[in-house]
Write an enzyme that holds these catalytic residues in place. Structure first.
Site: not given
Lengths: 309, 154
Positions: A57-58, A107
Site C-alpha cells: 500500500r505505501t 522505507r
C-alpha cells in the site's frame, strides 16, 4: 506555515495546525485521486521511491499519488537490485536520490534511516516506515479516514486493538489522536499492553484513556475500532505468540451489538484479526482507509514540493 | 582529603574526586585503564566517606591529563565528579564535568536495529532525556538509553 522543502520523518514534528493543513489539502485532492478531475500540478517533478523492505500500500499509493498529479517516479522495491549489495552506505545512496529527483520516499528496515536520509539529502525526505520506528504518513491517513468518515476527530472514541506494546505506528497514532482531543480505549492482552511511559506521556498531554482486555465492551463504546496485527516475529518464544495469536477477532457476531455507525480500521495487511465476513458490512473501512493513502500522500507531495502552500 | 585517606600524592596527572560510589571502575574503563599494559600509576579508592554525599569513589592517575572527550564521558557515569589537573604537585586546573544537552560520538545506541549502529558516516547522537539518573534519547531511532555509562564507544 510553510511546508516547502520540509522533511516528513516523525509525526511528532508536526503541530495540530500543520496536520490539519495536510488533511485539508488531502480533501481537495480527493476528486483527483478518484479521477473525477485531472491535475498536472506536479508535471515535471520526479519522485524517488526507495523501498528497502516489502510494501504494497505505501509504495503503490505514493506512486499513484505522484502519477495522479502529473509527475513521475523512479526507484526500486527490492534492494537486491541496488549497490547496497556492493556495500554502498545509505548515506551515499541518498545522495543519488538528491541528484536524480525532487523528493524522496524511503522505507528501510533500520530505525532512524529516514532521519539519516534527511541529513544527507537536501531535497524533502518522506519516511515511509523505518523498521519498528516511525511511519508518519500512515498516521496522517488514519487521521484523515476518521475525519472524513466521522466528521471530526475531536471528542470521538477510538479503540486501539491488538499489539499495543510493539506496534510503534499505534504509539504515533495514539499521540496524534490525543493531540486532536479523541478519547482512547486500549484493548490488548496483558502481555501486549501499551507501554507505561507512553501511557504516562499521553496522560500528561491530557488524553482521556481507558484500558481493557474486553473487546466486546470496547466495541459498544467506540466510534472507531483500530485493529492491528499481532506480529509473530516480535515474540522470542513461539509458545508466547500462540497464547495471544487470534485472541481478538472482529467478526459478524461481535459487531451485532455495535453502534450502527461504528467504523473498523486496519493498516493492513490483516491475517485473522478481521474476519472476511466483515468486509461487505458498512463497518468495514480498511480498504477505503488504504485508498485514502493516495489523497493524503498527494497532499504531502504537493506541500513539500511547494506547489501548494 | 588526601591526608584523611592517606592516598599517595601525585606529581603530574589527574585526580577525579566525588565519583558516584561504585562508578570508579567505569571511570577507569573510560580512561582506558582496565586493559593492556599499565603505563602509569593509578590509585583507586572505592567507597570513601564523603561529606557531601555520604560515599564516593576517587581515582588518581599519574602522568595523564584528561582530554575533553574523557571529561564528557565521565559526566555520563559520575555527574557529581570533580577533576583536578596536577602539575608539579600543584592544582593548575579544576574541571567540573557537565553533561551537555546533546551527546555526540561517545555512546552507542542500545537498539541494535538503529541506523547509527550500521556502517554509515554518522556519529551516534543523543538528547539528554533525564540528568539524574542519566538517560539519553537517540537522535536517530528515538530509543531511550537507560544506562549510557555501560554503552560507551571504545
Amino acid at each position: 506555515m510553510n511546508f516547502r522543502g520540509r522533511d516528513v520523518v516523525s509525526i511528532r514534528e508536526f503541530s495540530r495546525q500543520e496536520i490539519e493543513r495536510v488533511l485539508h489539502v488531502a480533501r481537495d485532492m480527493l476528486p483527483v485521486a478518484e479521477r473525477r478531475k485531472r491535475s498536472n500540478m506536479l508535471d515535471g517533478y520526479v519522485l524517488s521511491t526507495f523501498f528497502y523492505e516489502p510494501s504494497t500500500r505505501t509504495r503503490l499509493s505514493f506512486q499513484s499519488a505522484i502519477c495522479r498529479l502529473g509527475g513521475r517516479y523512479i526507484g526500486f522495491a527490492d534492494p537486491a537490485v541496488t549497490s547496497m549489495k556492493k556495500g554502498e552506505t545509505l548515506a551515499d545512496t541518498v545522495k543519488m536520490a538528491e541528484a536524480y529527483s525532487d523528493a524522496m520516499v524511503l522505507r528501510h528496515p533500520h530505525e532512524g534511516a529516514a532521519r539519516l536520509a534527511a541529513e544527507f539529502c537536501s531535497k524533502p525526505v518522506i519516511n515511509a516506515g523505518d523498521g519498528a520506528g516511525q511511519h508518519p504518513t500512515q498516521t496522517m491517513l488514519d487521521l484523515f479516514t476518521i475525519k472524513e468518515e466521522l466528521g471530526s476527530i475531536d471528542g470521538k472514541t477510538v479503540a486501539m486493538v491488538g499489539d499495543l506494546k510493539y506496534g510503534r505506528t499505534v504509539h504515533s497514532l495514539s499521540y496524534a489522536l490525543a493531540m486532536f482531543g479523541a478519547e482512547l480505549i486500549f484493548v490488548s492482552p496483558r502481555e501486549l499492553q501499551m507501554p507505561k511511559d507512553i501511557v504516562e506521556s499521553l496522560s500528561e498531554q491530557g488524553a482521556k484513556l481507558k484500558s481493557t482486555t474486553r473487546l466486546d465492551e470496547a466495541v459498544k463504546e467506540a466510534d472507531a475500532v483500530y485493529v492491528t496485527r499481532i506480529q509473530k516475529e516480535r515474540f522470542p518464544d513461539p509458545n508466547e505468540y500462540q497464547k495471544v495469536a487470534g485472541i481478538y477477532q472482529i467478526n459478524a457476531a461481535l459487531l451485532k451489538d455495535a453502534p450502527e455507525d461504528l467504523i473498523v480500521m486496519h493498516p493492513l495487511p490483516r491475517v485473522t484479526e478481521i474476519s472476511p465476513e466483515v468486509d461487505p458490512t458498512k463497518h468495514a473501512l480498511y480498504f477505503k482507509q488504504a485508498f485514502y493513502g493516495v489523497p493524503v500522500r498527494m497532499a504531502l507531495l504537493a506541500l513539500v514540493l511547494g506547489e501548494v502552500e | 582529603m588526601d591526608k584523611d585517606m592517606k592516598l599517595p600524592l601525585i606529581e603530574n596527572g589527574s585526580v577525579i574526586d566525588h565519583i558516584d560510589c561504585g562508578m570508579a571502575i567505569k571511570v577507569l574503563r573510560i580512561l582506558g585503564l582496565t586493559s593492556g599494559e599499565p603505563e602509569q600509576t593509578v590509585t583507586v579508592l572505592i567507597k570513601a566517606a564523603s561529606r557531601k554525599r555520604k560515599w564516593k569513589d576517587i581515582v588518581k592517575v599519574e602522568g595523564k591529563e584528561l582530554k575533553p572527550r574523557e571529561v564528557n564521558q565521565i559526566a555520563l557515569v559520575a555527574p557529581h565528579a570533580t577533576i583536578n589537573i596536577i602539575r608539579n604537585h600543584t592544582v593548575v586546573k579544576k574541571i567540573t564535568p557537565a553533561l551537555p544537552d546533546d551527546v555526540k560520538g561517545i555512546v552507542k545506541c542500545t537498539n541494535l536495529s538503529c541506523i547509527s549502529n550500521l556502517n554509515e558516516p554518522i556519529e551516534p547522537s543523543f538528547k539528554v532525556e533525564c540528568r539524574e539518573p542519566v538517560k539519553l534519547r537517540c537522535h536517530y531511532c528515538d530509543r531511550v538509553v537507560e544506562d549510557p555509562g555501560s554503552h560507551l564507544i571504545e
